[in-house]
Design a protein around this motif. Structure first.
Motif, PDB file in Angstrom:
ATOM      1  N   GLU A 130       9.931 -27.687  23.760  1.00  0.00           N
ATOM      2  CA  GLU A 130      11.032 -28.195  24.589  1.00  0.00           C
ATOM      3  C   GLU A 130      11.610 -27.079  25.459  1.00  0.00           C
ATOM      4  O   GLU A 130      11.873 -27.277  26.653  1.00  0.00           O
ATOM      5  CB  GLU A 130      12.117 -28.776  23.689  1.00  0.00           C
ATOM      6  N   ILE A 131      11.784 -25.915  24.879  1.00  0.00           N
ATOM      7  CA  ILE A 131      12.304 -24.772  25.633  1.00  0.00           C
ATOM      8  C   ILE A 131      11.316 -24.367  26.718  1.00  0.00           C
ATOM      9  O   ILE A 131      11.696 -24.121  27.879  1.00  0.00           O
ATOM     10  CB  ILE A 131      12.598 -23.582  24.699  1.00  0.00           C
ATOM     11  N   GLU A 132      10.039 -24.343  26.374  1.00  0.00           N
ATOM     12  CA  GLU A 132       9.000 -23.979  27.336  1.00  0.00           C
ATOM     13  C   GLU A 132       8.985 -24.977  28.504  1.00  0.00           C
ATOM     14  O   GLU A 132       8.874 -24.587  29.660  1.00  0.00           O
ATOM     15  CB  GLU A 132       7.641 -23.970  26.632  1.00  0.00           C
ATOM     16  N   ALA A 133       9.123 -26.248  28.202  1.00  0.00           N
ATOM     17  CA  ALA A 133       9.118 -27.296  29.252  1.00  0.00           C
ATOM     18  C   ALA A 133      10.323 -27.148  30.168  1.00  0.00           C
ATOM     19  O   ALA A 133      10.226 -27.382  31.373  1.00  0.00           O
ATOM     20  CB  ALA A 133       9.079 -28.672  28.620  1.00  0.00           C
ATOM     21  N   SER A 134      11.462 -26.761  29.600  1.00  0.00           N
ATOM     22  CA  SER A 134      12.665 -26.640  30.439  1.00  0.00           C
ATOM     23  C   SER A 134      12.620 -25.408  31.332  1.00  0.00           C
ATOM     24  O   SER A 134      13.319 -25.347  32.336  1.00  0.00           O
ATOM     25  CB  SER A 134      13.926 -26.604  29.556  1.00  0.00           C
ATOM     26  N   LEU A 135      11.791 -24.428  30.989  1.00  0.00           N
ATOM     27  CA  LEU A 135      11.663 -23.221  31.801  1.00  0.00           C
ATOM     28  C   LEU A 135      10.679 -23.394  32.965  1.00  0.00           C
ATOM     29  O   LEU A 135      10.649 -22.582  33.877  1.00  0.00           O
ATOM     30  CB  LEU A 135      11.222 -22.035  30.941  1.00  0.00           C
ATOM     31  N   LYS A 136       9.897 -24.435  32.935  1.00  0.00           N
ATOM     32  CA  LYS A 136       8.908 -24.664  34.004  1.00  0.00           C
ATOM     33  C   LYS A 136       9.522 -25.311  35.186  1.00  0.00           C
ATOM     34  O   LYS A 136      10.474 -25.956  35.221  1.00  0.00           O
ATOM     35  CB  LYS A 136       7.765 -25.526  33.481  1.00  0.00           C
TER      36      LYS A 136
END
Length: 136
Positions: A130-136
């Motif tokens: 989820e964190i990785e997706a929000s950083l993209k």
């Protein structure tokens, strides 16, 4: 074994999410009447009636409508300024709305139970994703 359970839980969560989308897409309660009906000398606000009260009133009004239809008076039969068929339509719509809200609550409850059952490793993995997706 935990991975198999996690997969099953995630599948169930996807299924719940699909059901939640279907429930939320259904129409909102938009009454035709003013929602204030007087029956048997008692004024009722259909916005605040319980499910059981709505069902009882719906059955009573349907009986009135059937009788009025049999007598050829359905088009002339008004209650509190609206046609009996409009009241039936509003009561049915309100009942459907309550049923949808109950279904939403049930789905949220099931989803919360499934979240608790996920393994700690899977919870961490999902948070990282989820964190990785929000950083993209």
């Amino acid at each position: 074994m935990a991975n198999q359970n996690d997969r099953k839980i995630l599948e169930l969560k996807k299924h719940i999410e699909e059901k939640k989308k279907l429930v939320s897409k259904s129409k909102k309660f938009s009454p035709v009447t003013n929602c204030s009906i007087e029956l048997d000398g008692i004024r009722h606000n259909i916005q605040v009636l319980t499910k059981e009260q709505l069902i009882q009133m719906l059955i009573k009004l349907n009986a009135y409508a059937t009788s009025a239809k049999d007598l050829g008076l359905l088009d002339e039969y008004n209650i509190s300024g609206y046609k009996v068929t409009e009241w039936i339509e509003d009561l049915q719509a309100k009942l459907d709305y309550i049923n949808r809200k109950n279904e939403e609550q049930k789905l949220k409850s099931m989803e919360a139970k499934l979240d608790k059952l996920l393994s700690d490793e899977k919870k961490v993995e999902l948070e990282i994703d989820e964190i990785e997706a929000s950083l993209k």
